[in-house]
Design a protein around this motif. Structure first.
Motif, PDB file in Angstrom:
ATOM      1  N   UNK A  53      96.832  -6.377  80.001  1.00  0.00           N
ATOM      2  CA  UNK A  53      96.239  -6.440  78.471  1.00  0.00           C
ATOM      3  C   UNK A  53      94.913  -5.753  78.666  1.00  0.00           C
ATOM      4  N   UNK A  54      94.571  -4.645  77.828  1.00  0.00           N
ATOM      5  CA  UNK A  54      93.311  -4.137  77.778  1.00  0.00           C
ATOM      6  C   UNK A  54      92.219  -4.954  77.050  1.00  0.00           C
ATOM      7  N   UNK A  55      91.635  -6.020  77.735  1.00  0.00           N
ATOM      8  CA  UNK A  55      90.944  -6.737  76.959  1.00  0.00           C
ATOM      9  C   UNK A  55      89.785  -7.455  78.007  1.00  0.00           C
ATOM     10  N   UNK A  56      88.382  -7.958  77.030  1.00  0.00           N
ATOM     11  CA  UNK A  56      87.435  -8.328  78.114  1.00  0.00           C
ATOM     12  C   UNK A  56      87.971  -9.930  78.349  1.00  0.00           C
ATOM     13  N   UNK A  57      87.156 -10.506  79.242  1.00  0.00           N
ATOM     14  CA  UNK A  57      87.343 -11.942  79.902  1.00  0.00           C
ATOM     15  C   UNK A  57      88.207 -11.826  80.753  1.00  0.00           C
ATOM     16  N   UNK A  58      88.296 -12.986  81.561  1.00  0.00           N
ATOM     17  CA  UNK A  58      89.101 -13.095  82.829  1.00  0.00           C
ATOM     18  C   UNK A  58      89.591 -14.791  83.109  1.00  0.00           C
ATOM     19  N   UNK A  59      90.453 -14.701  83.893  1.00  0.00           N
ATOM     20  CA  UNK A  59      90.933 -16.119  84.383  1.00  0.00           C
ATOM     21  C   UNK A  59      92.181 -16.855  83.530  1.00  0.00           C
ATOM     22  N   UNK A  60      92.521 -16.041  82.604  1.00  0.00           N
ATOM     23  CA  UNK A  60      93.691 -16.559  81.721  1.00  0.00           C
ATOM     24  C   UNK A  60      95.079 -16.437  82.535  1.00  0.00           C
ATOM     25  N   UNK A  61      96.238 -16.743  81.765  1.00  0.00           N
ATOM     26  CA  UNK A  61      97.452 -16.817  82.230  1.00  0.00           C
ATOM     27  C   UNK A  61      98.050 -15.250  82.414  1.00  0.00           C
ATOM     28  N   UNK A  62      97.476 -14.364  81.225  1.00  0.00           N
ATOM     29  CA  UNK A  62      97.894 -13.136  81.098  1.00  0.00           C
ATOM     30  C   UNK A  62      96.943 -12.077  81.924  1.00  0.00           C
ATOM     31  N   UNK A  63      97.179 -11.260  82.607  1.00  0.00           N
ATOM     32  CA  UNK A  63      96.461 -10.195  83.286  1.00  0.00           C
ATOM     33  C   UNK A  63      95.803  -9.340  82.197  1.00  0.00           C
ATOM     34  N   UNK A  64      94.341  -9.243  82.779  1.00  0.00           N
ATOM     35  CA  UNK A  64      93.645  -8.378  82.096  1.00  0.00           C
ATOM     36  C   UNK A  64      92.890  -7.110  82.681  1.00  0.00           C
ATOM     37  N   UNK A  65      92.910  -5.868  82.159  1.00  0.00           N
ATOM     38  CA  UNK A  65      92.164  -4.804  82.587  1.00  0.00           C
ATOM     39  C   UNK A  65      91.177  -4.488  81.782  1.00  0.00           C
ATOM     40  N   UNK A  66      90.068  -3.830  82.546  1.00  0.00           N
ATOM     41  CA  UNK A  66      88.941  -3.380  81.992  1.00  0.00           C
ATOM     42  C   UNK A  66      88.189  -2.266  82.340  1.00  0.00           C
ATOM     43  N   UNK A  67      87.746  -1.129  81.606  1.00  0.00           N
ATOM     44  CA  UNK A  67      86.833  -0.338  82.074  1.00  0.00           C
ATOM     45  C   UNK A  67      85.407  -0.885  81.677  1.00  0.00           C
ATOM     46  N   UNK A  68      85.050  -1.466  83.018  1.00  0.00           N
ATOM     47  CA  UNK A  68      83.757  -2.332  82.907  1.00  0.00           C
ATOM     48  C   UNK A  68      82.438  -1.582  82.493  1.00  0.00           C
ATOM     49  N   UNK A  69      82.141  -0.440  82.762  1.00  0.00           N
ATOM     50  CA  UNK A  69      81.106   0.292  82.638  1.00  0.00           C
ATOM     51  C   UNK A  69      80.821   0.501  80.842  1.00  0.00           C
TER      52      UNK A  69
END
Length: 387
Positions: free
Chosen positions: A330-346
């Protein structure tokens, strides 16, 4: 859970929320206490221990007790967000006090320290806290009152030696506070390593379900400084609400299971992604070639966490294109949830960010790790013209 002399493990105590039950109905899950005010005794006192909803709440206390147990601390305080918890520590300092903080840390807090903290009369120096000589040189005995570290640091996952940082802080008459959000008490317990205060964005893996915004502080000692932090929360109304506290307690009941699964999957992904031709570097403290691997191995238990970042050989455009092509992540901010997230942090942090533009931050959830790899590998191949 009745009183016992047996040394129950943290996992067992968390699973049963310290044994909390409803004394009226005998329900194994206590009710959510939403009252804002309480009846006085005939002598005008409050024998229940509760006065008003702004400084205290029974449901919030239950979550605080579980978290204090997990961290091996004397007491915990819950706030409405991680930022509220962190800034309360700095607000408890006095005008002119000196703070040493990491150059790589949670971006919103770094921005607050670089701007708002100075309005409070605080002096802040940013230093590479992984370099103990640099950290030692940045500290001035009698002037430095707080060293703040984050380990592993977001989003480069560098490692700071907590025990060594504590020695440096205490030798100068300062306190050490540790943002242990990404490590979590499953992997690291900073208070046992010499830290004075540990902070968590409890929004993340402690809750684990992406449905609560919360922050937490846990102290080793209930001293005058801690009393000042508690007074700030009480006076500014920063307490976490009862429904959010209930959800957080629910999340902490399964915390150990989630943290174990997510850490194992992250380690597997790190190894596989390191061999992918589109990836120039995997940033994960569990890899032997990580600069902080040796220190992480000493101070982290049960693996190296659920967060990693990858840098793409083809640069920023390929990183953004990869994030656009995933299906499972999922393209989303945050972390640690049961769903995996990806983010272009810059892109999120903006101008002045130390985050490389070719970096993608990955928060690994509880899905099948092979599915996660296949989805990301396909996106990498498509974004870089390999398929």
């Amino acid at each position: 859970m009745t009183a016992s002399k047996k040394p129950w493990s943290a996992r067992t105590l968390a699973a049963q929320a310290m044994g909390a039950t409803d004394p009226l109905t005998r329900a194994v899950v206590p009710p959510i206490h939403v009252a804002t005010t309480y009846i006085r005794d005939e002598d005008n006192g409050y024998s229940s221990g509760f006065v008003y909803g702004r400084p205290d709440n029974a449901t919030t206390r239950e979550a605080e007790n579980v978290l204090a147990m997990l961290e091996g601390g004397s007491q915990a305080l819950l706030f409405g967000s991680g930022m509220a918890a962190a800034t309360a520590v700095f607000q408890a300092l006095g005008p002119g006090d000196h703070i040493v903080a990491p150059t790589v840390m949670y971006w919103a807090l770094r921005h607050w320290l670089a701007s708002e903290a100075r309005r409070w009369g605080l002096q802040v120096d940013f230093v590479d806290t992984t370099d103990l000589d640099a950290l030692r040189a940045a500290v001035t005995p009698g002037r430095t009152r707080l060293i703040w570290i984050e380990t592993p640091s977001n989003p480069l996952w560098t490692i700071t030696d907590i025990a060594a940082a504590a020695e440096i802080a205490h030798a100068a008459g300062a306190r050490l506070a540790v943002d242990s959000t990404t490590a979590s008490p499953y992997h690291t317990r900073p208070l046992a390593l010499g830290a004075d205060i540990v902070m968590h964005a409890a929004t993340k893996i402690l809750n684990g379900h992406s449905d609560v915004v919360a922050g937490a502080l846990v102290t080793k000692a209930e001293d005058d400084f801690w009393a000042r932090i508690a007074a700030i929360r009480r006076g500014q109304g920063g307490i976490l609400g009862p429904f959010e506290a209930y959800l957080l307690t629910r999340g902490m009941r399964t915390f150990h299971l989630r943290a174990a699964a997510q850490s194992a999957s992250a380690a597997r992904l790190a190894e596989k992604l390191a061999a992918h031709p589109a990836v120039s570097k995997v940033l994960y403290p569990g890899l032997p070639d990580h600069p902080g691997h040796a220190v992480a191995a000493q101070q982290m238990e049960n693996g190296f966490g659920y967060m990693l970042s990858i840098r793409l050989a083809a640069g920023e455009a390929a990183a953004i294109a990869t994030a656009a092509r995933v299906e499972l992540w999922k393209r989303a901010t945050s972390l640690g949830g049961v769903e995996s997230l990806i983010e272009h942090r810059a892109s999120i942090e903006g101008a002045g960010s130390p985050c490389p533009p070719d970096l993608l931050r990955l928060s690994v959830g509880i899905e099948d790790p092979q599915d996660l790899y296949d989805d990301l590998a396909t996106a990498l191949d498509r974004a870089t013209g390999r398929s």
